[in-house]
Motif scaffolding. Structure first.
Motif, mmCIF file in Angstrom:
data_model
loop_
_atom_site.group_PDB
_atom_site.id
_atom_site.type_symbol
_atom_site.label_atom_id
_atom_site.label_comp_id
_atom_site.label_asym_id
_atom_site.label_seq_id
_atom_site.Cartn_x
_atom_site.Cartn_y
_atom_site.Cartn_z
ATOM 1 N N GLN A 95 16.610 -57.498 -46.761
ATOM 2 C CA GLN A 95 15.752 -58.115 -47.770
ATOM 3 C C GLN A 95 16.505 -59.101 -48.659
ATOM 4 O OE1 GLN A 95 13.958 -53.842 -48.675
ATOM 5 N NE2 GLN A 95 12.736 -55.374 -49.734
ATOM 6 N N PHE A 96 17.842 -59.104 -48.590
ATOM 7 C CA PHE A 96 18.619 -59.956 -49.479
ATOM 8 C C PHE A 96 18.610 -61.410 -49.005
ATOM 9 C CE2 PHE A 96 21.391 -56.077 -50.589
ATOM 10 C CZ PHE A 96 20.533 -55.738 -51.617
ATOM 11 N N VAL A 97 18.373 -62.310 -49.957
ATOM 12 C CA VAL A 97 18.394 -63.751 -49.658
ATOM 13 C C VAL A 97 19.257 -64.520 -50.652
ATOM 14 C CG1 VAL A 97 16.146 -63.789 -48.498
ATOM 15 C CG2 VAL A 97 16.247 -64.073 -50.979
ATOM 16 N N GLY A 98 19.561 -63.929 -51.808
ATOM 17 C CA GLY A 98 20.316 -64.619 -52.844
ATOM 18 C C GLY A 98 21.810 -64.400 -52.720
ATOM 19 N N ALA A 99 22.590 -65.356 -53.231
ATOM 20 C CA ALA A 99 24.051 -65.258 -53.172
ATOM 21 C C ALA A 99 24.591 -64.242 -54.170
ATOM 22 C CB ALA A 99 24.679 -66.622 -53.437
ATOM 23 N N THR A 100 23.831 -63.991 -55.240
ATOM 24 C CA THR A 100 24.227 -62.978 -56.227
ATOM 25 C C THR A 100 23.041 -62.059 -56.489
ATOM 26 O OG1 THR A 100 23.507 -64.233 -58.179
ATOM 27 C CG2 THR A 100 25.753 -64.658 -57.345
ATOM 28 N N VAL A 101 23.312 -60.948 -57.151
ATOM 29 C CA VAL A 101 22.261 -60.001 -57.503
ATOM 30 C C VAL A 101 21.183 -60.691 -58.337
ATOM 31 C CG1 VAL A 101 21.768 -57.975 -58.941
ATOM 32 C CG2 VAL A 101 23.705 -57.939 -57.339
ATOM 33 N N GLU A 102 21.600 -61.492 -59.312
ATOM 34 C CA GLU A 102 20.653 -62.185 -60.183
ATOM 35 C C GLU A 102 19.731 -63.103 -59.390
ATOM 36 O OE1 GLU A 102 20.785 -64.908 -64.244
ATOM 37 O OE2 GLU A 102 22.479 -64.977 -62.835
ATOM 38 N N TYR A 103 20.312 -63.917 -58.499
ATOM 39 C CA TYR A 103 19.507 -64.857 -57.725
ATOM 40 C C TYR A 103 18.592 -64.137 -56.742
ATOM 41 C CZ TYR A 103 22.419 -68.629 -59.557
ATOM 42 O OH TYR A 103 23.066 -69.518 -60.385
ATOM 43 N N ASP A 104 19.071 -63.006 -56.219
ATOM 44 C CA ASP A 104 18.241 -62.279 -55.269
ATOM 45 C C ASP A 104 16.989 -61.726 -55.938
ATOM 46 O OD1 ASP A 104 18.427 -61.152 -52.354
ATOM 47 O OD2 ASP A 104 17.634 -59.543 -53.606
ATOM 48 N N VAL A 105 17.147 -61.142 -57.126
ATOM 49 C CA VAL A 105 15.993 -60.605 -57.852
ATOM 50 C C VAL A 105 15.050 -61.737 -58.266
ATOM 51 C CG1 VAL A 105 15.269 -59.360 -59.929
ATOM 52 C CG2 VAL A 105 17.264 -58.578 -58.635
ATOM 53 N N ALA A 106 15.621 -62.900 -58.559
ATOM 54 C CA ALA A 106 14.809 -64.044 -58.998
ATOM 55 C C ALA A 106 14.031 -64.694 -57.858
ATOM 56 C CB ALA A 106 15.697 -65.095 -59.659
ATOM 57 N N PHE A 107 14.443 -64.435 -56.623
ATOM 58 C CA PHE A 107 13.845 -65.136 -55.480
ATOM 59 C C PHE A 107 12.334 -64.925 -55.396
ATOM 60 C CE2 PHE A 107 12.524 -65.274 -51.002
ATOM 61 C CZ PHE A 107 12.901 -66.574 -50.677
ATOM 62 N N GLY A 108 11.890 -63.676 -55.534
ATOM 63 C CA GLY A 108 10.458 -63.400 -55.461
ATOM 64 C C GLY A 108 9.682 -64.074 -56.577
ATOM 65 N N LEU A 109 10.299 -64.138 -57.753
ATOM 66 C CA LEU A 109 9.645 -64.803 -58.878
ATOM 67 C C LEU A 109 9.490 -66.293 -58.617
ATOM 68 C CD1 LEU A 109 11.590 -62.996 -61.749
ATOM 69 C CD2 LEU A 109 9.210 -62.594 -61.074
ATOM 70 N N GLU A 110 10.513 -66.907 -58.008
ATOM 71 C CA GLU A 110 10.431 -68.324 -57.663
ATOM 72 C C GLU A 110 9.285 -68.573 -56.690
ATOM 73 O OE1 GLU A 110 14.313 -69.228 -56.195
ATOM 74 O OE2 GLU A 110 15.036 -69.896 -58.163
ATOM 75 N N ASN A 111 9.124 -67.659 -55.716
ATOM 76 C CA ASN A 111 8.038 -67.811 -54.741
ATOM 77 C C ASN A 111 6.665 -67.716 -55.389
ATOM 78 O OD1 ASN A 111 9.691 -68.246 -52.562
ATOM 79 N ND2 ASN A 111 9.656 -66.121 -51.845
ATOM 80 N N HIS A 112 6.606 -67.054 -56.530
ATOM 81 C CA HIS A 112 5.341 -66.940 -57.259
ATOM 82 C C HIS A 112 5.224 -67.997 -58.360
ATOM 83 C CE1 HIS A 112 5.176 -63.042 -55.242
ATOM 84 N NE2 HIS A 112 3.918 -62.964 -55.602
ATOM 85 N N ALA A 113 6.132 -68.982 -58.320
ATOM 86 C CA ALA A 113 6.099 -70.119 -59.250
ATOM 87 C C ALA A 113 6.159 -69.682 -60.709
ATOM 88 C CB ALA A 113 4.854 -70.980 -58.993
ATOM 89 N N ILE A 114 6.952 -68.634 -60.977
ATOM 90 C CA ILE A 114 7.137 -68.190 -62.355
ATOM 91 C C ILE A 114 8.052 -69.179 -63.087
ATOM 92 C CG2 ILE A 114 7.969 -66.313 -63.826
ATOM 93 C CD1 ILE A 114 5.484 -65.634 -62.197
ATOM 94 N N GLU A 115 7.712 -69.510 -64.320
ATOM 95 C CA GLU A 115 8.515 -70.462 -65.089
ATOM 96 C C GLU A 115 9.936 -69.942 -65.287
ATOM 97 O OE1 GLU A 115 6.629 -71.396 -68.743
ATOM 98 O OE2 GLU A 115 4.832 -72.246 -67.802
#
Length: 269
Positions: A95-115
């Motif tokens: 399930q991991f796509v981000g280079a860091t823990v922070e970016y990985d958790v943020a990935f789903g939010l980006e897909n939902h166009a969260i500011e």
């Protein structure tokens, strides 16, 4: 009568993967209570992972209906459904796509166009909820198995999901990591009011849940609270499930298969 406190309902659901194969699920009906922890238990091939796929819309029933929050699941509703149900798999690295823990958790939010400013508030909050805030800048691959599962759960929490499905999420963890993850699951269930559905073959794990659904060869075998289900210990072993250690010891010492906790076993000894 259907309870208004149920968040997921399977109503006479049958499913098969290929037309020339036997049914993977055969006339399965059950309710998942809202805000509780339900374990779906069975040996390999019993149908439990098929149920997880149907719950999140990866597969659709051959027969019967599935309801989420009292709304029948239809193809046009799947995007909305997936905003409210998150799944954590056996191997979180898938399930991991981000280079860091922070970016990985943020990935789903980006897909939902969260500011971006909102994301900056959400990510630290959910990492704190799973006790991983101090590893915000770590590479996911550098974490232990239990830590990886915590990050995967944080990614689900970030999307404000109502339900978390754990598909054999503890099976690759050592005993300490498994215990920590189960404690986290119970904390999220109680403190965050998240409905937990754990799909597992491990009856010891299921003993901590509020409700157990036991499957055998694609059909419902038993449904009830753990103590009620474990009262049928001999029947559970006959369908290939291993009783919790405390119950096996009780059988050896007293020739009884009734449910007993680790604490109860210690008291008996």
């Amino acid at each position: 009568m259907e309870s208004q406190d149920n968040i997921i309902k399977f109503n006479h659901v049958s499913f098969k993967y290929n037309s020339d194969e036997p049914l993977a699920l055969n006339d399965v009906s059950f309710d998942i209570p809202k805000g509780k922890w339900t374990s779906i238990v069975g040996h390999n091939g019993s149908g439990k992972s098929t149920i997880a796929k149907l719950m999140i819309g990866i597969q659709k029933p051959l027969e019967g209906d599935i309801y989420f929050d009292h709304q029948r699941m239809e193809p046009e509703h799947l995007n909305n459904l997936r905003e409210h149900i998150g799944i954590v798999f056996q191997n979180p690295e898938n399930q991991f796509v981000g280079a860091t823990v922070e970016y990985d958790v943020a990935f789903g939010l980006e897909n939902h166009a969260i500011e971006h400013d909102v994301m900056r508030e959400i990510v630290p909050k959910v990492l704190k909820d799973v006790d991983m805030l101090d590893r915000l800048d770590y590479e996911p691959q550098s974490l232990s198995g239990g830590q990886k599962q915590r990050v995967a759960i944080a990614g689900v929490l970030a999307l404000n999901t109502k339900v978390i499905v754990l598909d054999e999420a503890t099976s690759m963890l050592d005993p300490a990591g498994r215990t920590e993850l189960l404690n986290l699951i119970r904390h999220l269930n109680i403190e965050k009011d998240v409905t937990i559905i754990s799909v597992t073959h491990d009856l010891s794990e299921a003993a901590d849940s509020d409700q157990m659904i036991v499957l055998n060869e694609g059909s419902i075998f038993k449904i009830g609270k753990p103590k009620e289900v474990f009262s049928h210990g001999e029947e559970l072993t006959k369908i290939g499930l291993d009783l919790p250690f405390s119950m096996r010891m009780n059988q050896m010492l007293r020739e009884e298969s009734e449910y007993i906790t680790y604490e109860g076993l210690l008291s008996e000894l």
